[in-house]
Design an enzyme around this catalytic site. Sequence first.
Site, short mmCIF file in Angstrom:
data_model
loop_
_atom_site.label_atom_id
_atom_site.label_comp_id
_atom_site.label_asym_id
_atom_site.label_seq_id
_atom_site.Cartn_x
_atom_site.Cartn_y
_atom_site.Cartn_z
N ASP A 1 0.91 -1.32 -0.09
CA ASP A 1 0.04 0.05 0.19
C ASP A 1 0.82 1.27 0.08
O ASP A 1 1.87 1.42 0.66
CB ASP A 1 -0.99 0.10 1.29
CG ASP A 1 -2.14 0.97 1.25
OD1 ASP A 1 -2.97 0.80 0.49
OD2 ASP A 1 -2.00 1.92 2.18
N HIS B 1 -10.09 -1.61 -5.70
CA HIS B 1 -11.06 -1.25 -4.67
C HIS B 1 -11.10 0.57 -4.67
O HIS B 1 -11.89 0.96 -3.90
CB HIS B 1 -10.97 -1.76 -3.43
CG HIS B 1 -9.54 -1.25 -2.67
ND1 HIS B 1 -8.25 -1.60 -3.47
CD2 HIS B 1 -9.18 -0.58 -1.62
CE1 HIS B 1 -7.30 -1.35 -2.73
NE2 HIS B 1 -7.62 -0.75 -1.58
N ASP B 2 -10.09 1.20 -5.21
CA ASP B 2 -10.21 2.64 -5.14
C ASP B 2 -10.68 3.22 -6.44
O ASP B 2 -10.62 4.48 -6.36
CB ASP B 2 -8.86 3.05 -4.98
CG ASP B 2 -8.31 2.58 -3.71
OD1 ASP B 2 -8.85 2.69 -2.57
OD2 ASP B 2 -7.01 2.53 -3.57
O1 TEU Z 1 -4.55 4.04 -1.56
C1 TEU Z 1 -3.89 5.12 -1.70
C2 TEU Z 1 -4.35 6.28 -2.15
O2 TEU Z 1 -3.57 7.12 -2.63
C3 TEU Z 1 -6.09 6.36 -2.37
O3 TEU Z 1 -6.39 6.67 -1.15
C4 TEU Z 1 -6.13 7.44 -3.21
O4 TEU Z 1 -5.90 8.63 -3.08
C5 TEU Z 1 -7.62 7.19 -3.38
O5 TEU Z 1 -8.22 6.09 -3.35
C6 TEU Z 1 -8.07 7.47 -5.22
O6 TEU Z 1 -8.55 8.93 -4.78
C7 TEU Z 1 -4.38 3.10 -0.64
C8 TEU Z 1 -5.48 2.15 -0.74
O7 TEU Z 1 -5.89 1.41 -1.92
C9 TEU Z 1 -6.66 2.86 -0.28
O8 TEU Z 1 -7.87 1.85 -0.29
C10 TEU Z 1 -6.55 3.19 1.41
O9 TEU Z 1 -7.38 4.09 1.40
C11 TEU Z 1 -5.32 4.20 1.14
O10 TEU Z 1 -4.07 3.63 0.35
C12 TEU Z 1 -4.72 4.34 2.77
O11 TEU Z 1 -4.27 3.03 3.36
#
Ligand code: TEU
Length: 539
Positions: free
Chosen positions: A198, A315-316
């Site tokens: 991550d 998932h993002d």
């Molecule tokens: O995602 C990193 C991240 O930069 C995301 O938060 C991104 O900014 C956003 O989802 C898109 O706009 C990772 C994980 O995949 C995410 O699920 C987590 O929330 C985040 O890190 C924090 O651990």
Amino acid sequence: MASWWKNAVVYQVYPKSFQDSNGDGIGDLQGIISRLDYLEKLGIDAIWLSPVYQSPGVDNGYDISDYEAIDPQYGTMADMDELISKAKEHHIKIVMDLVVNHTSDQHKWFVEAKKGKDNQYRDYYIWRDPVDEHEPNDLKSAFSGSAWKYDERSGQYYLHFFADQQPDLNWQNTELRQKIYNMMNFWLDKGIGGFRMDVIELIGKDPDKNIRENGPMLHPYLQEMNKATFGKRDVMTVGETWNATPKIAEEYSDPDRHELSMVFQFENQSLDQQPGKEKWDLKPLDLGELKKVLVKWQTKIDFDHAWNSLFWENHDIPRVISRWGNDQEYRVQCAKMFAIILHMMHGTPYIFNGEEIGMTNCPVKNIDEVEDIESINMYNERLAEGYDEEELIHAINVKGRDNARRPMQWNDEKNAGFSEVDPWLSVNPNYKDINVENALADPNSIFYTYQKLIKLRHENPIVVDGDFSLVSNTQDAVLAYYRILNDKKWLVVANLSNEEQNFVSNDQIETILSNYPERNNVQNITLKPYEAFISKVIE
Ligand code: TEU
Ligand code: CA
């Protein structure tokens, strides 16, 4: 050591949404175990499991309070061990999510660190004195607002690049790094297949110099980690790197540098974003730009000395067919098209759960229907700044993270077969049509296209090792390329658009896989909306 992960296809399971086994509306480890037959049928080699560690769940498990415990909502460590061994029987490795840029504020290290400036864990986190009674600087959290949170007890601020319940770890602390490596070895000793890391690009941060990603110590730390943990084991590692360039991706993945197997890059995620603004500030999409980014990442990486990942979803980010395709009248065609062009490229493909049946985004009408902290914080911040509510809901429907996090659609029964009770996030109402049971019953379904693509990769070295060469004389909305290995040559042609497009070539071809009736020539053809095919070039 042979790199199995170059021949592999990885499937991401978002555990909270995959399969509930005990009727509490939350997916769990036994649920995943019960679906291993399905995943074996699809043909994948590894599961990337989003976090199942003990967590207060502020960011759905990306806020970890104990790295060596399973969150009770997902099961027990015995369930986890069972998943690893049962998956192995299905020829599937389990890749764990490694979230070590930050912990939960409930992690014992942070609970201790908060006790005072001379606590032995204080330096595991990043604390700074106020400047003029304010935050030390302007660093922002990815989840809105300042990246600094004031701690009354000590009168100092701590750094959090994500939620304030996700304090950033201080990688400059040697003892902390060692603890993380020990934890990684704890998991490696269980026989896992590797780690997805991550926001790994943040660990070299230097907040005093306003450095977030790609700090000077990033690569040295990864080399140290490699040596202390997975370096001598036959596992894969993939770093999440939102700010990688092809050159940076090569630095991570060059085997001589002993860092990672590959990274995820997100360049196409900003193509619908106004320059210099945030992900919510939308601009119209341009297929030509998408094609440019795809080609760039195929041609600017030297695959003899580096490697990379291939993915549309996680998932993002939103569902690809909803964002870049047409999830209504051409849903099936465009889902197959996106699958074909991605899986025939150079690199290791990833499938996000539900992508293989063409699951779509799921719009909401109201902020009460939203679960994700990123969307909720953005909404509140911008509403206070005077933004129009409707516009904010629209942005959430286009880009919000809940879109891809809806429960997996297994059948047309109650709650899509995900759970006997109302799930933690409601199912997409289109589950009556779009579900696994229907997909398995239809030999022309998206599922079987994915299954065939995985099989093609496993059986044909050209898919893994062939050189990529663009067919450059096409329209913007047509992506055509060759893969070439020794005396073999494959041609992949795709219409990225919902309109007919022209394609001209002198090649003699034999179709291998297509999403419309087979072509037997490409002399001068009109491609149907979202038409795509893979073909063998014959003399
Ligand atoms: O995602 C990193 C991240 O930069 C995301 O938060 C991104 O900014 C956003 O989802 C898109 O706009 C990772 C994980 O995949 C995410 O699920 C987590 O929330 C985040 O890190 C924090 O651990
Ligand atoms: Ca459950």
